[in-house]
Scaffold this motif. Structure first.
Motif, PDB file in Angstrom:
ATOM      1  N   VAL A 176       0.828  -1.202   0.000  1.00  0.00           N
ATOM      2  CA  VAL A 176       0.000   0.000   0.000  1.00  0.00           C
ATOM      3  C   VAL A 176       0.867   1.259   0.000  1.00  0.00           C
ATOM      4  CG1 VAL A 176      -0.291   0.114   2.526  1.00  0.00           C
ATOM      5  CG2 VAL A 176      -2.047   1.066   1.019  1.00  0.00           C
ATOM      6  N   VAL A 177       2.033   1.192   0.633  1.00  0.00           N
ATOM      7  CA  VAL A 177       2.886   2.375   0.689  1.00  0.00           C
ATOM      8  C   VAL A 177       3.505   2.662  -0.681  1.00  0.00           C
ATOM      9  CG1 VAL A 177       4.971   3.369   1.703  1.00  0.00           C
ATOM     10  CG2 VAL A 177       3.350   2.131   3.163  1.00  0.00           C
TER      11      VAL A 177
ATOM     12  N   GLU B 145       8.134  -5.167  -8.019  1.00  0.00           N
ATOM     13  CA  GLU B 145       7.600  -5.916  -6.872  1.00  0.00           C
ATOM     14  C   GLU B 145       7.996  -7.373  -7.071  1.00  0.00           C
ATOM     15  OE1 GLU B 145       5.742  -5.787  -3.889  1.00  0.00           O
ATOM     16  OE2 GLU B 145       6.096  -7.950  -4.074  1.00  0.00           O
ATOM     17  N   ARG B 146       8.622  -7.968  -6.058  1.00  0.00           N
ATOM     18  CA  ARG B 146       9.130  -9.331  -6.266  1.00  0.00           C
ATOM     19  C   ARG B 146       8.014 -10.374  -6.334  1.00  0.00           C
ATOM     20  NH1 ARG B 146      11.557 -10.233  -0.208  1.00  0.00           N
ATOM     21  NH2 ARG B 146       9.518 -10.094   0.777  1.00  0.00           N
TER      22      ARG B 146
ATOM     23  N   THR C  57       2.820  -7.446   3.617  1.00  0.00           N
ATOM     24  CA  THR C  57       2.050  -7.201   4.838  1.00  0.00           C
ATOM     25  C   THR C  57       0.694  -6.576   4.528  1.00  0.00           C
ATOM     26  OG1 THR C  57       4.133  -6.867   5.970  1.00  0.00           O
ATOM     27  CG2 THR C  57       2.162  -6.137   7.114  1.00  0.00           C
ATOM     28  N   THR C  58       0.610  -5.869   3.415  1.00  0.00           N
ATOM     29  CA  THR C  58      -0.654  -5.222   3.063  1.00  0.00           C
ATOM     30  C   THR C  58      -1.800  -6.233   2.959  1.00  0.00           C
ATOM     31  OG1 THR C  58       0.492  -3.413   1.982  1.00  0.00           O
ATOM     32  CG2 THR C  58      -1.766  -3.831   1.261  1.00  0.00           C
TER      33      THR C  58
ATOM     34  N   GLU D 215      -5.304  -5.064   8.619  1.00  0.00           N
ATOM     35  CA  GLU D 215      -6.621  -4.460   8.509  1.00  0.00           C
ATOM     36  C   GLU D 215      -6.428  -3.102   7.872  1.00  0.00           C
ATOM     37  OE1 GLU D 215      -9.207  -5.291  12.108  1.00  0.00           O
ATOM     38  OE2 GLU D 215      -7.204  -5.505  12.912  1.00  0.00           O
TER      39      GLU D 215
ATOM     40  N   ASN E 220      -7.444   0.020   8.919  1.00  0.00           N
ATOM     41  CA  ASN E 220      -7.811   1.169   9.744  1.00  0.00           C
ATOM     42  C   ASN E 220      -6.971   2.391   9.411  1.00  0.00           C
ATOM     43  OD1 ASN E 220      -9.713  -0.255  11.276  1.00  0.00           O
ATOM     44  ND2 ASN E 220      -8.057  -1.151  12.499  1.00  0.00           N
TER      45      ASN E 220
ATOM     46  N   VAL F 201      14.283  -7.019  -6.476  1.00  0.00           N
ATOM     47  CA  VAL F 201      15.520  -6.237  -6.549  1.00  0.00           C
ATOM     48  C   VAL F 201      16.621  -6.992  -5.802  1.00  0.00           C
ATOM     49  CG1 VAL F 201      16.656  -4.114  -5.804  1.00  0.00           C
ATOM     50  CG2 VAL F 201      14.364  -4.029  -6.815  1.00  0.00           C
TER      51      VAL F 201
ATOM     52  N   GLU G 134       4.992   0.281  10.646  1.00  0.00           N
ATOM     53  CA  GLU G 134       4.479  -0.605  11.681  1.00  0.00           C
ATOM     54  C   GLU G 134       2.995  -0.921  11.485  1.00  0.00           C
ATOM     55  OE1 GLU G 134       6.025   0.212  15.526  1.00  0.00           O
ATOM     56  OE2 GLU G 134       4.920  -1.437  16.431  1.00  0.00           O
ATOM     57  N   GLY G 135       2.180  -0.715  12.511  1.00  0.00           N
ATOM     58  CA  GLY G 135       0.763  -1.105  12.435  1.00  0.00           C
ATOM     59  C   GLY G 135      -0.110  -0.029  11.844  1.00  0.00           C
ATOM     60  N   ALA G 136       0.471   0.914  11.127  1.00  0.00           N
ATOM     61  CA  ALA G 136      -0.318   2.023  10.598  1.00  0.00           C
ATOM     62  C   ALA G 136       0.028   2.329   9.152  1.00  0.00           C
ATOM     63  CB  ALA G 136      -0.113   3.257  11.469  1.00  0.00           C
ATOM     64  N   GLY G 137       0.598   1.365   8.452  1.00  0.00           N
ATOM     65  CA  GLY G 137       1.072   1.619   7.096  1.00  0.00           C
ATOM     66  C   GLY G 137      -0.038   1.957   6.126  1.00  0.00           C
ATOM     67  N   VAL G 138      -1.193   1.366   6.325  1.00  0.00           N
ATOM     68  CA  VAL G 138      -2.309   1.693   5.452  1.00  0.00           C
ATOM     69  C   VAL G 138      -2.730   3.128   5.742  1.00  0.00           C
ATOM     70  CG1 VAL G 138      -4.619   1.044   4.724  1.00  0.00           C
ATOM     71  CG2 VAL G 138      -3.019  -0.724   5.514  1.00  0.00           C
ATOM     72  N   GLY G 139      -2.935   3.399   7.001  1.00  0.00           N
ATOM     73  CA  GLY G 139      -3.360   4.737   7.396  1.00  0.00           C
ATOM     74  C   GLY G 139      -2.384   5.810   6.940  1.00  0.00           C
TER      75      GLY G 139
HETATM   76  C1  LIG Z   1      -2.361  -8.065  11.848  1.00  0.00           C
HETATM   77  C2  LIG Z   1      -2.060  -6.715  11.288  1.00  0.00           C
HETATM   78  C3  LIG Z   1      -3.025  -5.714  11.361  1.00  0.00           C
HETATM   79  C4  LIG Z   1      -2.773  -4.460  10.822  1.00  0.00           C
HETATM   80  N1  LIG Z   1      -3.742  -3.506  10.864  1.00  0.00           N
HETATM   81  C5  LIG Z   1      -3.508  -2.295  10.306  1.00  0.00           C
HETATM   82  C6  LIG Z   1      -4.504  -1.277  10.299  1.00  0.00           C
HETATM   83  O1  LIG Z   1      -5.609  -1.503  10.746  1.00  0.00           O
HETATM   84  N2  LIG Z   1      -4.208  -0.088   9.758  1.00  0.00           N
HETATM   85  C7  LIG Z   1      -2.995   0.192   9.220  1.00  0.00           C
HETATM   86  O2  LIG Z   1      -2.782   1.301   8.758  1.00  0.00           O
HETATM   87  N3  LIG Z   1      -2.044  -0.750   9.189  1.00  0.00           N
HETATM   88  C8  LIG Z   1      -2.264  -1.983   9.724  1.00  0.00           C
HETATM   89  N4  LIG Z   1      -1.303  -2.922   9.713  1.00  0.00           N
HETATM   90  C9  LIG Z   1       0.006  -2.565   9.187  1.00  0.00           C
HETATM   91  C10 LIG Z   1       0.011  -2.491   7.685  1.00  0.00           C
HETATM   92  O3  LIG Z   1      -0.517  -3.698   7.157  1.00  0.00           O
HETATM   93  C11 LIG Z   1       1.429  -2.277   7.207  1.00  0.00           C
HETATM   94  O4  LIG Z   1       2.015  -1.188   7.865  1.00  0.00           O
HETATM   95  C12 LIG Z   1       1.429  -1.943   5.707  1.00  0.00           C
HETATM   96  O5  LIG Z   1       0.736  -2.924   4.993  1.00  0.00           O
HETATM   97  C13 LIG Z   1       2.842  -1.845   5.201  1.00  0.00           C
HETATM   98  O6  LIG Z   1       2.770  -1.587   3.821  1.00  0.00           O
HETATM   99  P1  LIG Z   1       4.073  -1.564   2.965  1.00  0.00           P
HETATM  100  O7  LIG Z   1       3.650  -1.208   1.584  1.00  0.00           O
HETATM  101  O8  LIG Z   1       5.094  -0.759   3.629  1.00  0.00           O
HETATM  102  O9  LIG Z   1       4.594  -3.050   3.050  1.00  0.00           O
HETATM  103  P2  LIG Z   1       4.185  -4.429   2.239  1.00  0.00           P
HETATM  104  O10 LIG Z   1       2.729  -4.444   2.033  1.00  0.00           O
HETATM  105  O11 LIG Z   1       4.829  -5.483   2.930  1.00  0.00           O
HETATM  106  O12 LIG Z   1       4.843  -4.112   0.847  1.00  0.00           O
HETATM  107  C14 LIG Z   1       6.223  -4.229   0.638  1.00  0.00           C
HETATM  108  C15 LIG Z   1       6.421  -4.948  -0.656  1.00  0.00           C
HETATM  109  O13 LIG Z   1       7.797  -4.931  -0.994  1.00  0.00           O
HETATM  110  C16 LIG Z   1       8.097  -6.106  -1.666  1.00  0.00           C
HETATM  111  N5  LIG Z   1       9.525  -6.337  -1.626  1.00  0.00           N
HETATM  112  C17 LIG Z   1      10.291  -6.579  -0.532  1.00  0.00           C
HETATM  113  N6  LIG Z   1      11.573  -6.737  -0.892  1.00  0.00           N
HETATM  114  C18 LIG Z   1      11.629  -6.580  -2.240  1.00  0.00           C
HETATM  115  C19 LIG Z   1      12.695  -6.633  -3.194  1.00  0.00           C
HETATM  116  N7  LIG Z   1      13.944  -6.872  -2.831  1.00  0.00           N
HETATM  117  N8  LIG Z   1      12.383  -6.434  -4.493  1.00  0.00           N
HETATM  118  C20 LIG Z   1      11.107  -6.177  -4.889  1.00  0.00           C
HETATM  119  N9  LIG Z   1      10.067  -6.119  -4.023  1.00  0.00           N
HETATM  120  C21 LIG Z   1      10.336  -6.315  -2.709  1.00  0.00           C
HETATM  121  C22 LIG Z   1       7.313  -7.145  -0.909  1.00  0.00           C
HETATM  122  O14 LIG Z   1       7.096  -8.298  -1.698  1.00  0.00           O
HETATM  123  C23 LIG Z   1       6.031  -6.408  -0.571  1.00  0.00           C
HETATM  124  O15 LIG Z   1       4.980  -6.655  -1.483  1.00  0.00           O
HETATM  125  C24 LIG Z   1      -1.529  -4.195  10.228  1.00  0.00           C
HETATM  126  C25 LIG Z   1      -0.586  -5.197  10.124  1.00  0.00           C
HETATM  127  C26 LIG Z   1      -0.848  -6.456  10.639  1.00  0.00           C
HETATM  128  C27 LIG Z   1       0.185  -7.524  10.509  1.00  0.00           C
END
Ligand SMILES: Cc1cc2nc3c(=O)[nH]c(=O)nc-3n(C[C@H](O)[C@H](O)[C@H](O)COP(=O)(O)OP(=O)(O)OC[C@H]3O[C@@H](n4cnc5c(N)ncnc54)[C@H](O)[C@@H]3O)c2cc1C
Ligand SMILES: Cc1cc2nc3c(=O)[nH]c(=O)nc-3n(C[C@H](O)[C@H](O)[C@H](O)COP(=O)(O)OP(=O)(O)OC[C@H]3O[C@@H](n4cnc5c(N)ncnc54)[C@H](O)[C@@H]3O)c2cc1C
Lengths: 481, 391
Positions: B17-18, B37-38, B45-46, B50, B52, B177, B351-356
């Motif tokens: 999502v980020v 995206e690998r 984690t997305t 949840e 929120n 990558v 952390e637990g707020a990446g979507v937000g």
């Molecule tokens: C149980 C639980 C509940 C949660 N509830 C909430 C909530 O209610 N609200 C909220 O805001 N957040 C919540 N979160 C947190 C939220 O899910 C994460 O903070 C957010 O999804 C992180 O997004 P991201 O894009 O940084 O990471 P990811 O979604 O993990 O995306 C990173 C991507 O990078 C890719 N990647 C990694 N290394 C490489 C590489 N070398 N080459 C190419 N691609 C690579 C991965 O495959 C992955 O798809 C929760 C998390 C959990 C576990």
């Protein structure tokens, strides 16, 4: 059944067998016969699984191999195995000392601990969607058979049996013998491949004779048997009022101009089987995609899964019929008993079992070749045909998740469009969704695709109250994680 | 769509999502974007969290400011994408205090939050049961946060990427990558991948949006940021009629979010979804990337949910899932350019707020890259802050 000392709370068994079908029964009897402390856990009210499903008081008039079943049932009590019916296993946990099996009985939590587990959870009918398949009156072939065998109730009055595979025959024959009008058996495949595998045929003459017997029954009751033909639509809203039957080409596309309407109130459908693999998946066992396209647990020559102490027998490690399941179960029971108690099995018995397993597996492989499921069934669907009935997800919505949202695997489609998110957790639509997504993305389904729709940390729903309470009778399980 | 003949301005590593929010904001700002995206988009984690979008769970400070900005950006984005398509819903949050002591702490928190611009309403037991009729009668009071909202994270990711693609972005899934390309002066000018189709992607800037794996990626670039996994579970019930109306959580949750305790912490957040299921989250544990399911954790979550909503005791649990939140030791995300590796930026560790926080993260980086003054000061989120701390 007697209460053995092993039944006391907190006791650890040598072996917990999960599932009391042909595989689980054979496993439990073999293990207990070797002196291993054995418990047999099953969701059903009576032992027998899908194959020997029966009513209270039913003594087997309608069943094949009933003598075998009676011997196993006797063996169970003779060797002092504990039998726990009515236990739905929802999770198996690995602990330092072995395994904790978490089940519910009438909703209340129960746990059982053992050094080794034998997973014999069987399989259920694989369903393919088609227009109208969610109409009341469309059943799986297995459900129709279970109604008849388990409750003595025919599912309808004019039943069409459709799908593919030899197990449509016993269903149709059972119905015909129970006085139901079977309007036809529509076999989508063209099972001629047996001719090309004479060896497998020879080794399994008794099994084919069984099939010939069923065909004889159908003939006697004047039930038409059509190959390369199937039910491609069911009609009716409140209940089934009829169906469309069509001829299929080799890839299962409808032959133009071949559709016709039939009059029926019930359709029984089965396109092979989907093994129940939640528990091996929970335990992290290596899996593979079998010849019939199903996800199954990998096992070695001793029925051992890739995780220490876990054995898998019967359909959960590959679909192949009741006899193969029983052979695998017996092998698993003997090996697990040796591993947990050191009691060595008789070599000649082992050798005999291995021979039978090899023969039956090659027969099973021939069956899978004879009854393939090519992906032409996808052309029977309309955009608005439901694929996931729990969440009412259509074929069009699945297609959009791929085309518009860029989903590349079934797990992503599940998260975008929700197929497999409902009450049944993808048990029904998992296979179809996987195939639809694979084809939409221009490839074949893989084991990973299937795993994405089959991983279920909770194998059986339980109330939050039961989860929170834990089990206070079966011993301490709080330190497991 | 044709692949832009010239090299992209921005290469985003990670399509969670980020990363998707970065692609959305950068293309909106007129930048040419590629995403690698690998795995599958959203498959990290997305897909395990949840959705929120909370302001309620943050103490006054830089993260709260980021959350407030993000909550405004999400409202705009969801209008652009169509609120229904991403299941955006501003349903509001209800925090429940179980004891006088917690209630007092909550009063202090809401006062501080209001001073920073949060709409926080202190409520008594009567108002509480009006907002949430089925909540426990044991509650002594709480707070209501009308700004708390949600999206469906996977749909949000897909639609953000879709819009970015419409504006010319190229997304390479199944492309990991494995290294960085640097010029003679040490500036990052692209990445090497494990895909034969696009073995090298060059760009003017590379954004590390690799979520929980961002630490690993940053080490490949020689500019480490300490992003670690913090495991969490969510329980999902059978579908019910709408019985839980808001995001409801215990005030104790606030203590856990900010905690650095290594052990297990659970404090429950309960909410109803459109599909009728009730989601119960979330535990926080530091156990590395262990995918094993721990029943004691599930048990504790269930017990706490029942404590909040007693009727849940008789409701069926259908499934559970788990994921690994990307966290930094100081519980703040890493957002901004990395002075140790010119050309490299980070957008990770939420952390637990990446979507937000995703919407603001993308927005701020796009502002930075186009030379605009960012709406928020990025200093608290700077990538090299950890080295200063240990130096
Ligand atoms: C149980 C639980 C509940 C949660 N509830 C909430 C909530 O209610 N609200 C909220 O805001 N957040 C919540 N979160 C947190 C939220 O899910 C994460 O903070 C957010 O999804 C992180 O997004 P991201 O894009 O940084 O990471 P990811 O979604 O993990 O995306 C990173 C991507 O990078 C890719 N990647 C990694 N290394 C490489 C590489 N070398 N080459 C190419 N691609 C690579 C991965 O495959 C992955 O798809 C929760 C998390 C959990 C576990
Ligand atoms: C319609 C139909 C017709 C068939 N006809 C024939 C035939 O003519 N000849 C033939 O050889 N085979 C036939 N079969 C196949 C035969 O039924 C199977 O090969 C055989 O039953 C497989 O044995 P099994 O022990 O592996 O599994 P099953 O017999 O399916 O037994 C599995 C047991 O595990 C239990 N179980 C599963 N999950 C759990 C859980 N989580 N907790 C507790 N218990 C659980 C189930 O309740 C069940 O009792 C037919 C099958 C069907 C559906």
């Amino acid at each position: 059944m007697t209460t053995s000392p092993a039944e006391r709370p907190g006791t650890r068994y040598d072996i917990a067998v999960l599932g009391a079908g042909p595989a689980g029964l054979a496993a439990a009897v073999a293990a207990a016969g070797q002196g291993a402390g054995t418990v047999l856990i099953d969701a059903g009210a009576r032992p027998g699984g899908q194959y020997w499903r029966h009513r209270e008081g039913d003594e087997g008039a309608l069943h094949h191999g009933w003598g075998h079943f009676r011997r196993l049932r006797r063996g169970l009590s003779a060797h002092g195995a504990d039998y726990r019916p009515g236990h739905c296993v929802w999770h198996v946990e690995r602990t330092e000392a072995g395994f904790t099996v978490h089940a519910t009985r009438e909703g209340s939590p129960r746990t059982v601990r053992a050094k080794a587990v034998i997973v014999a959870t069987g399989a259920y009918d694989r369903q393919l969607p088609f227009p109208g398949w969610t109409t009341p009156g469309v059943f799986t072939a297995g459900a129709v058979q279970a109604l008849l065998k388990g409750h003595g109730v025919p599912a309808g009055r004019r039943i069409a049996v459709a799908g593919t595979g030899p197990f449509l025959l016993p269903v149709a024959a059972g119905l015909a013998e129970a006085g139901v009008r079977v309007v036809g058996v529509f076999e989508a495949g063209l099972p001629t491949a047996f001719g090309r595998h004479p060896l497998a045929t020879l080794r399994n003459l008794p099994k084919l004779a069984e099939g010939a017997g069923y065909l004889g029954t159908l003939l006697r009751h004047r039930v038409p048997y059509r190959t390369r033909t199937t039910v491609v639509a069911a009609h009716g809203t409140a209940t089934v009022t009829g169906a469309t039957v069509a001829r299929l080409d080799q890839r299962w596309r409808i032959v133009p101009g071949s559709t016709r309407e039939i009059d029926c109130d019930t359709v029984a459908v089965g396109y092979g089987f989907t093994p129940q693999t939640e528990i091996p998946l929970q335990l992290g066992c290596a899996m593979r995609r079998d010849a019939d396209g199903s996800l199954v647990a990998r096992v070695d020559a001793r029925q051992r899964a890739s995780v220490d102490g876990v054995y898998v027998a019967g359909e959960a490690c590959g679909v192949g019929g009741a006899q193969l399941s029983a052979v695998e179960g017996e092998l698993a029971g003997l090996h697990a008993a040796y591993a947990t108690t050191g009691s060595a099995p008789d070599r000649r018995r082992l050798a005999g079992l291995l021979r039978r397993r090899a023969a039956q597996r090659s027969f099973a492989a021939a069956l899978h070749r004879a009854y393939p499921v090519p992906d032409g069934w996808q052309t029977w669907l309309e955009r608005d045909t439901t694929v996931c009935r729990c969440e009412e997800v259509t074929a069009g919505a699945i297609r959009e998740a791929v085309d518009d949202l860029g989903a590349t695997d079934p797990r992503a489609v599940k998260l975008y469009a929700r197929p497999g998110m409902g009450l049944c957790q993808g048990r029904v639509c998992g296979y179809a969704t996987t195939c639809l997504v694979a084809r939409a993305t221009g490839r074949r389904p893989t084991a990973d695709d299937l795993r994405g729709m089959a991983t279920r940390p909770i194998a059986h729903p339980l109330t939050l109250g039961a989860l929170a309470a834990g089990d206070d009778s079966g011993g301490d399980d709080s330190g497991g994680g | 769509m044709t692949y832009p003949s010239s090299r992209p301005d921005v290469l985003i590593v990670g399509a969670g999502v980020v990363g998707a929010a970065c692609a959305y904001a950068c293309t909106a700002a007129g930048l040419r974007v590629a995403v690698v995206e690998r795995g599958a988009a959203g498959g990290g984690t997305t897909s395990a969290g949840e959705g929120n979008i909370l302001v309620s769970d943050k103490e006054p400070g830089p993260e709260l400011d980021l959350a407030l900005l993000s909550s405004r950006r999400w409202r705009e984005i969801s209008e652009d994408l169509g609120g229904g398509t991403v299941e955006y819903e501003a349903k509001g949050g209800v925090v429940v205090a179980g004891s006088r002591e917690t209630a007092d702490g909550l009063l202090r928190l809401t006062a501080g939050q209001r001073a920073r611009g949060v709409d926080a309403v202190d409520i008594g037991p009567g108002e509480l049961s009006e907002l949430e009729p089925r909540v426990t009668r044991q509650a002594v009071g709480g707070a209501f946060y009308p700004q708390d909202a949600q999206v469906q994270p996977m749909l949000a990711t897909a639609h953000l990427l879709r819009r970015a693609r419409q504006r010319g972005a190229v997304v390479h899934t199944g492309t990991g990558v494995v290294g960085f390309v640097r010029d003679r002066r040490g500036a990052v000018t692209g990445v090497r991948t494990d895909s034969a189709e696009v073995p090298v992607v060059s760009a003017r800037w590379v954004i590390n949006a690799a979520g929980t794996w961002a630490g690993r990626l940053s080490r490949l670039a020689g500019a480490p940021v300490p992003v670690l996994p913090r495991k969490g579970y969510v329980l999902v019930t059978e579908p019910l009629p709408r019985v839980v109306r808001h995001k409801v959580y215990t005030a104790e949750y606030l203590a856990n979010v900010a905690s650095s305790d290594a052990g297990l912490e659970t404090s429950v957040v309960v909410e109803g979804t459109r599909a009728g299921t009730v989601l119960i989250g979330a535990s926080r544990e530091r156990v590395g990337f262990d995918r094993g399911v721990s029943l004691p954790v599930l048990r504790t979550l269930a017990a706490q949910a029942i404590g909040l909503f007693p009727f849940l005791a008789d409701v069926l649990l259908l499934r559970s899932y788990l994921g690994f939140r990307p966290y930094c030791p100081d519980h703040l995300p890493v957002i901004g350019a990395d002075p140790r590796a010119p050309g490299l930026l980070h957008a990770c560790g939420h952390e637990g707020a990446g979507v937000g926080l995703a919407a603001a993260t993308g927005h701020l980086l796009a502002q930075h890259l186009t030379g605009e003054r960012p709406d928020l000061d990025l200093t608290p989120f700077r990538p090299d802050r950890f080295e200063e701390a240990t130096a």
